[in-house]
Every structure is written in C-alpha cells, then in structure tokens.
Design a protein around this motif. Sequence first.
Motif, PDB file in Angstrom:
ATOM      1  N   TRP A 148       0.800  -1.225   0.000  1.00  0.00           N
ATOM      2  CA  TRP A 148       0.000   0.000   0.000  1.00  0.00           C
ATOM      3  C   TRP A 148       0.838   1.284   0.000  1.00  0.00           C
ATOM      4  O   TRP A 148       0.323   2.358  -0.297  1.00  0.00           O
ATOM      5  N   GLU A 149       2.102   1.199   0.330  1.00  0.00           N
ATOM      6  CA  GLU A 149       2.930   2.400   0.329  1.00  0.00           C
ATOM      7  C   GLU A 149       3.145   2.922  -1.091  1.00  0.00           C
ATOM      8  O   GLU A 149       3.211   2.157  -2.050  1.00  0.00           O
ATOM      9  N   TYR A 151       1.155   4.414  -3.001  1.00  0.00           N
ATOM     10  CA  TYR A 151       0.032   4.281  -3.940  1.00  0.00           C
ATOM     11  C   TYR A 151      -0.254   5.642  -4.565  1.00  0.00           C
ATOM     12  O   TYR A 151      -0.165   6.663  -3.887  1.00  0.00           O
ATOM     13  N   LEU A 210      -4.023  -1.775  -8.216  1.00  0.00           N
ATOM     14  CA  LEU A 210      -3.861  -2.627  -7.039  1.00  0.00           C
ATOM     15  C   LEU A 210      -3.148  -3.918  -7.432  1.00  0.00           C
ATOM     16  O   LEU A 210      -3.479  -5.010  -6.953  1.00  0.00           O
ATOM     17  N   LEU A 213      -1.363  -6.104  -4.490  1.00  0.00           N
ATOM     18  CA  LEU A 213      -2.325  -6.895  -3.725  1.00  0.00           C
ATOM     19  C   LEU A 213      -2.904  -8.006  -4.590  1.00  0.00           C
ATOM     20  O   LEU A 213      -3.087  -9.142  -4.125  1.00  0.00           O
ATOM     21  N   VAL A 266      -4.819  -4.227   3.768  1.00  0.00           N
ATOM     22  CA  VAL A 266      -4.252  -3.350   2.734  1.00  0.00           C
ATOM     23  C   VAL A 266      -5.221  -2.235   2.364  1.00  0.00           C
ATOM     24  O   VAL A 266      -4.857  -1.043   2.376  1.00  0.00           O
ATOM     25  N   VAL A 267      -6.462  -2.599   2.039  1.00  0.00           N
ATOM     26  CA  VAL A 267      -7.424  -1.608   1.544  1.00  0.00           C
ATOM     27  C   VAL A 267      -8.040  -0.806   2.688  1.00  0.00           C
ATOM     28  O   VAL A 267      -8.160   0.425   2.616  1.00  0.00           O
ATOM     29  N   GLY A 270      -4.278   0.097   5.298  1.00  0.00           N
ATOM     30  CA  GLY A 270      -3.078   0.618   4.648  1.00  0.00           C
ATOM     31  C   GLY A 270      -3.360   1.821   3.769  1.00  0.00           C
ATOM     32  O   GLY A 270      -2.745   2.889   3.928  1.00  0.00           O
ATOM     33  N   LEU A 271      -4.291   1.679   2.808  1.00  0.00           N
ATOM     34  CA  LEU A 271      -4.586   2.789   1.904  1.00  0.00           C
ATOM     35  C   LEU A 271      -5.241   3.954   2.624  1.00  0.00           C
ATOM     36  O   LEU A 271      -5.151   5.104   2.171  1.00  0.00           O
ATOM     37  N   ASN A 287      -7.802   6.449  -4.620  1.00  0.00           N
ATOM     38  CA  ASN A 287      -7.822   6.203  -3.180  1.00  0.00           C
ATOM     39  C   ASN A 287      -8.778   7.168  -2.480  1.00  0.00           C
ATOM     40  O   ASN A 287      -8.381   8.174  -1.893  1.00  0.00           O
ATOM     41  N   ARG A 292     -12.486   2.571  -1.581  1.00  0.00           N
ATOM     42  CA  ARG A 292     -12.086   1.510  -0.662  1.00  0.00           C
ATOM     43  C   ARG A 292     -13.283   0.664  -0.222  1.00  0.00           C
ATOM     44  O   ARG A 292     -13.176  -0.560  -0.116  1.00  0.00           O
TER      45      ARG A 292
END
Length: 372
Positions: A148-149, A151, A210, A213, A266-267, A270-271, A287, A292
């Motif tokens: 997720w970093e 993005y 994505l 993921l 992640v979603v 993280g995001l 995002n 999400r």
Amino acid sequence: MAFRRRAKSHPLFSQEFLIHNHADIGFCLVLCVLISLMFEVTAKTAFLFILPQYNVSVPTADGEIVLYHYGLKDLVTILFYIFIAIILHAVVQEYALDKINRRLHLSKIKHSKFNESGQLVAFHLASMVWCLYVVITEGYLSNPKSLWENYPHARLPFQVKFFYLCQLSYWLHALPELYFQKVRKEEIPRQLQYIGLYLVHIAGAYLLNLTRLGLILLLLQYVAEFLFHMARLFYFTDENNEKLFNAWAVVFVITRLFTLTLSVLVVGFGLARVENQAFDPEKGNFNTLLFRMCVLLLLCFSQAWMMWRFIHFQLRRWREYWNEQSARKRAVAAAHGKQQLKTIKRESGYHENGVVKAENGTSPRTKKLKSP
C-alpha cells in the motif's frame, strides 16, 4: 501443423471446420505476426502485438529502469496472447489429455470434467510458479508495507505488467473455448460465472493500480484451485481417491481467511493512511473512501459466495456418503436376514420334489408298520 487427427474433412468456413481447425487458424495468425518482425515496414506494428506498450524510463541511483503503465494498446497485445492461449490449450488437449482419456474410458460427463480440470491444472501450476517468482523478486513478500505504500502503483515492472496481460488473455480465451469444446448447455452458466469472477478481479486490480495486492491474492487462489483440480483428476482415475479433497478443503478455508484478512489490512487500513487520498484518474489515483468501500464489498461478497458454494459442495458430498453407507448397511442386513432364513429352513427340513425331507435325506414322517 495439425493439432487433431481428423477422420473426415469438413466444408471450408463451415461451423465444424472452424471448431476442428481453430488451433491451426490461430497458429497461422501468430505465425504471420512473427514473420512481420523480419521486415522494417511491418516490424513496428508487429511489436504492438508482442511486447507491452507505454514504457517510461525512470532515473534511479544505479542508472535507469523501464516501467510501464496501461492504455488502449494493451488490447492489441491481449488479442495476440489470446491466440497463443488457444494454441497451448490445443497442445495440452491433444498430446496429454486425449491420450489419458483413451485409457480411462470415461463417460461423456466425466470426460468433459476431466478435460476441464486437466487444462486448469496445467494453467494453475504455471501461473502459481510464475506468480511466486514475481512476488519474491519484486520483494512484495519480504516487505508487506509495499502493498500500500506509495500508492498509486501506476508504473509497473515489465514482468508484473506482462503477467497481468497473460492472465487476462487466458481467461478471455476461455470464452470462445466454450464454443470450440462444445461444452454442454447445462455447464455454460457455471463456467461463465467462474470466468467472469476471474476477469473482474484481475482487470479490477490492473486498472485500479492494485496490482501488488492482486498478485498475492491470485497466488493464494491458484494454490487452492490447483489442489481442487488435482483432486478431481485423481478421483476420475480411481473413485476411491478422495483424500486429496480433504487437503483441498483445509487449504480452501485457510485461503478465504487469508484473502479477507489481507484485503482488509491493505485496503481498509493501509490505503486509508496513505497521504495522497484524492480522486485523480489521470495519475491513476482512486484512493477515496467510496473506492475503498466498493473494493472491500466486492472482495467480501466474492469470498462469501465462494464459501457458500464450498459449504454446499461439502454438504452434498456428506449426504451422498451417508446415503451410500446406509444403502450398504441395508444390503448387508438383507443378506444376513436371508442367510438366517435359509439356516432356519434347513434346520426344520427342506423341500425336494414337493416332499419335505430331513437333512439326512430321509422323510421326517414316521413310517406306518405293516399289519401282520
């Protein structure tokens, strides 16, 4: 180059001609594209079919690396690899599955399911190894935060983009294969659901950036699917081979739990912590909270639907197993009852030519003494 042995020829451009020669037609089209690489006039156009497009050079500390993003030209590349998938499908069918089928002598329904599982075993095995290699070499497993970093991940390495293009090509090629393989009408809705789910998830991960993921989730899914279709192949060879189904059941449940956990991590978390949370399609940034929520709902719905199908499948297996066991018990009880009845009859005597006789062959009736 003939992939199938034909007992008789069919009229040119007829339906049967297309079905029996679709692999040869695809091979000729692929060969034309490859030959066009030899000429300067047509080489640029041929590269559109073979190589991923939209490459960008990015400067790094060690020099420059080439990254890719998506666009409409990807449809041309996907079309080319659809024909490649059709050719490989015919090769696996002709040189592996057909030879095994001749030895097994399966019924029509089992023959169709055996071919389906055989094709998917080959595809899932190749995709599983390829996906694992990409995930390891790109460092997505060693650094989970990379999922997720930074993005949006709009610029992809060559092997990531090429993997997604090949995945889309394979599942798109499965649609005309329903016609080429003459799949029964009863099986078409199930297979359309199966193909549609893969296309929606793979295309969604590719278009919404994505991809990292998506690679992990595809790897988990392909491991479970590979075990399932291997279990079906062993079952068709010998119906007593059901142990692999139990291993698949455990892996399937674990896969669903990992998929949901990783998706929420992640979603959902993280995001949500990424600084750039603005809707910007030109930069590939989707995002937002609505984005999400939609992604999580789609993933949760698909996992719940698959889990419901799994529970329904297991209940049907258990029902068939207990019905079979109860039928065997009734048959054994009936045979035991008949044996007891025969024993009772032999103890009291048995009939021979309408006369009741004892076991030593003499009549059980007492003889009348003659009068002197």
